[in-house]
Design an enzyme around this catalytic site. Structure first.
Site, mmCIF file in Angstrom:
data_model
loop_
_atom_site.group_PDB
_atom_site.id
_atom_site.type_symbol
_atom_site.label_atom_id
_atom_site.label_comp_id
_atom_site.label_asym_id
_atom_site.label_seq_id
_atom_site.Cartn_x
_atom_site.Cartn_y
_atom_site.Cartn_z
ATOM 1 N N ASN A 9 -14.976 0.066 6.581
ATOM 2 C CA ASN A 9 -13.528 0.194 6.678
ATOM 3 C C ASN A 9 -13.266 1.309 7.685
ATOM 4 O O ASN A 9 -13.354 2.494 7.357
ATOM 5 C CB ASN A 9 -12.934 0.534 5.315
ATOM 6 C CG ASN A 9 -11.411 0.571 5.326
ATOM 7 O OD1 ASN A 9 -10.782 0.583 6.383
ATOM 8 N ND2 ASN A 9 -10.816 0.626 4.153
ATOM 9 N N ARG A 90 -13.076 -4.672 7.018
ATOM 10 C CA ARG A 90 -11.649 -4.756 6.709
ATOM 11 C C ARG A 90 -10.860 -4.759 8.013
ATOM 12 O O ARG A 90 -11.051 -3.890 8.870
ATOM 13 C CB ARG A 90 -11.210 -3.569 5.858
ATOM 14 C CG ARG A 90 -9.712 -3.580 5.558
ATOM 15 C CD ARG A 90 -9.254 -2.295 4.928
ATOM 16 N NE ARG A 90 -7.821 -2.316 4.647
ATOM 17 C CZ ARG A 90 -6.988 -1.331 4.938
ATOM 18 N NH1 ARG A 90 -7.431 -0.239 5.516
ATOM 19 N NH2 ARG A 90 -5.708 -1.434 4.649
ATOM 20 N N HIS A 179 -2.006 -5.454 1.858
ATOM 21 C CA HIS A 179 -2.699 -5.185 0.590
ATOM 22 C C HIS A 179 -3.259 -6.466 -0.026
ATOM 23 O O HIS A 179 -3.566 -6.503 -1.221
ATOM 24 C CB HIS A 179 -1.776 -4.489 -0.423
ATOM 25 C CG HIS A 179 -1.381 -3.096 -0.040
ATOM 26 N ND1 HIS A 179 -0.167 -2.555 -0.407
ATOM 27 C CD2 HIS A 179 -2.030 -2.153 0.667
ATOM 28 C CE1 HIS A 179 -0.076 -1.327 0.071
ATOM 29 N NE2 HIS A 179 -1.203 -1.061 0.730
ATOM 30 N N ARG A 240 6.766 6.461 4.020
ATOM 31 C CA ARG A 240 7.537 5.351 4.568
ATOM 32 C C ARG A 240 8.768 5.077 3.718
ATOM 33 O O ARG A 240 8.730 5.179 2.494
ATOM 34 C CB ARG A 240 6.681 4.089 4.652
ATOM 35 C CG ARG A 240 5.457 4.219 5.506
ATOM 36 C CD ARG A 240 4.626 2.945 5.473
ATOM 37 N NE ARG A 240 3.236 3.220 5.814
ATOM 38 C CZ ARG A 240 2.217 2.514 5.367
ATOM 39 N NH1 ARG A 240 2.421 1.488 4.545
ATOM 40 N NH2 ARG A 240 0.985 2.830 5.709
ATOM 41 N N GLU A 383 -11.269 -2.886 -3.273
ATOM 42 C CA GLU A 383 -11.175 -3.676 -2.050
ATOM 43 C C GLU A 383 -12.547 -3.896 -1.416
ATOM 44 O O GLU A 383 -12.808 -4.977 -0.863
ATOM 45 C CB GLU A 383 -10.236 -2.982 -1.065
ATOM 46 C CG GLU A 383 -8.786 -2.980 -1.511
ATOM 47 C CD GLU A 383 -7.883 -2.164 -0.614
ATOM 48 O OE1 GLU A 383 -7.088 -2.770 0.125
ATOM 49 O OE2 GLU A 383 -7.973 -0.921 -0.667
#
Length: 397
Positions: A9, A90, A179, A240, A383
């Site tokens: 990743n 990823r 996601h 955010r 993940e």
């Protein structure tokens, strides 16, 4: 020999990695290299023999991956002797080109690069990691797993924005969602805990980390999700804004003279919990709220109100839900957020048992009362394991 997958990743200045035993799903080795291209680089390498902390300055991802491979060698567990059968990568944005994981070749690399305008902060380092790893490990299949792929099942009514169609088509403007790798893993685990077939299960998955999203999952397929063209839309996040009236941008452009880059910085890096409370870590927001800080108190309420809003919306989208599932850093660890996000929903069959909710634990567990119409669950995400599973599934066929 055990079949293992190396999962990479790659961020702009870091490489997170894990060597996954695909037989039992355990991580035999994992680590993190930070501050690539900066001074003060550090590699943390953990295997069954312990943890090594290594100070190492690396100018780029290629040198970084070489240092990671060196760490394997120096601990007496070289990658060449690990039963490695694939490398899983990823990739944040696959646009509408990738609905499944794919074995990487030069054409796939070119497509990932072409999608950079949709994820300018994420796809370039993801691609750099793929290119470096393919040079370092040329005899292995490399599999790209896309965060957006899980959401390619969205119906047109959910992914289409009400814009001029020719403009939207020309510039690839639609809802993509993110996601997805996490939501896929969590959905399977939730169905298992419910003792239901995934194909017959409706879920609302709340991935609450520094980035946050909500997804409506029907029968293992995404049918609506809160993030959109970019990861900016939807829930309140660490820095955010999540949802807002797009007219705010025009207002700030006209009245405050803010340029496009200023607006981008405001919405992506100076909003969310940070903008509301002065801290992007929910633990710090809680601390300030306990001290009576009005900004922190309001930030928590806004955060939970937005989650509740999406839970209600996705109940309507699904018709009914078998479970609401919390995952990721805040979702897995913050009992206050879980309780307050679902407060007042008893009439909809959603209720949190406060004793169960307060119990710590890293295993998937139910936090709703016995007999609740809609189960409320905490399911730790993984993940890297999901990427390894998708990679081995692809190369084994």
């Amino acid at each position: 020999m055990t079949a293992t997958v190396l999962v990479l990743n790659c961020g702009s200045s870091s490489i997170k990695y894990r060597l996954v035993d695909t037989g039992n799903g355990t991580a035999t080795t994992q680590g993190l290299l930070e501050r690539i291209g900066e001074s003060g680089g550090r590699l943390r390498h953990e295997d069954p023999d312990g943890v090594r902390e290594i100070d190492v300055d690396v100018p780029d991802h290629e040198r970084g991956l070489r240092e990671i491979m060196r760490a394997f060698d120096e601990t007496g567990r070289p990658l060449a002797e690990s039963g490695l059968v694939a490398v899983g990568h990823r990739v944040v944005h696959g646009g509408d080109r990738f609905a499944d994981p794919v074995v990487v070749d030069d054409d796939v690399e070119a497509t990932i690069e072409a999608l950079t305008p949709l994820a300018p902060l994420h796809n370039p380092p993801n691609l750099a990691g793929i290119q470096v790893a393919r040079r370092a490990l040329p005899d292995l299949p490399h599999v790209a797993v896309f965060d957006t792929a899980f959401h390619q099942s969205l119906p047109a009514s959910a992914y289409t924005y009400a814009l001029d169609t020719s403009t939207a088509a020309e510039h690839g403007v639609r809802r993509y969602g993110f996601h997805g790798t996490s939501v896929s893993y969590v959905s399977h685990e939730a169905a298992r805990l419910l003792e239901r077939r995934l194909e017959d299960t409706n879920l609302i998955v709340l991935h609450l980390g520094n980035g946050a999203s909500a997804t409506a999952v029907r029968g293992g397929r995404s049918v609506d999700t809160s993030m959109g063209l970019t990861p900016l839309e939807g829930l309140v996040m660490g820095t955010r804004s999540g949802d807002l009236d797009p007219g705010i941008l025009f207002h700030l452009r006209r009245e405050a003279g803010m340029a496009v880059d200023d607006l981008d910085d405001l919405l992506n890096r100076r909003s969310g919990l940070l903008g509301l409370a002065g801290a992007n870590d929910m633990r710090e927001v809680h601390r300030r709220a306990r001290e009576g800080d009005e900004h922190a108190l309001l930030a928590r309420e806004v955060y939970c109100h937005r989650i509740r809003h999406y839970v209600g919306a996705y109940l309507a989208v699904l018709g009914h839900a078998h479970a609401v599932v919390f995952t990721a850093g805040i979702g897995e660890n913050d009992a206050w957020v879980r309780s307050h996000s679902l407060s007042g929903l008893r009439r909809l069959g959603i209720e949190v048992d406060h004793v169960r909710n307060a119990l710590p634990g890293r295993r998937a567990h139910v936090i709703s009362p016995d007999g609740a119409e809609v189960a409320v669950m905490v399911v730790p995400t993984d993940e890297e394991l999901e990427i390894a599973r998708q990679a081995i599934s692809l190369v084994a066929t």
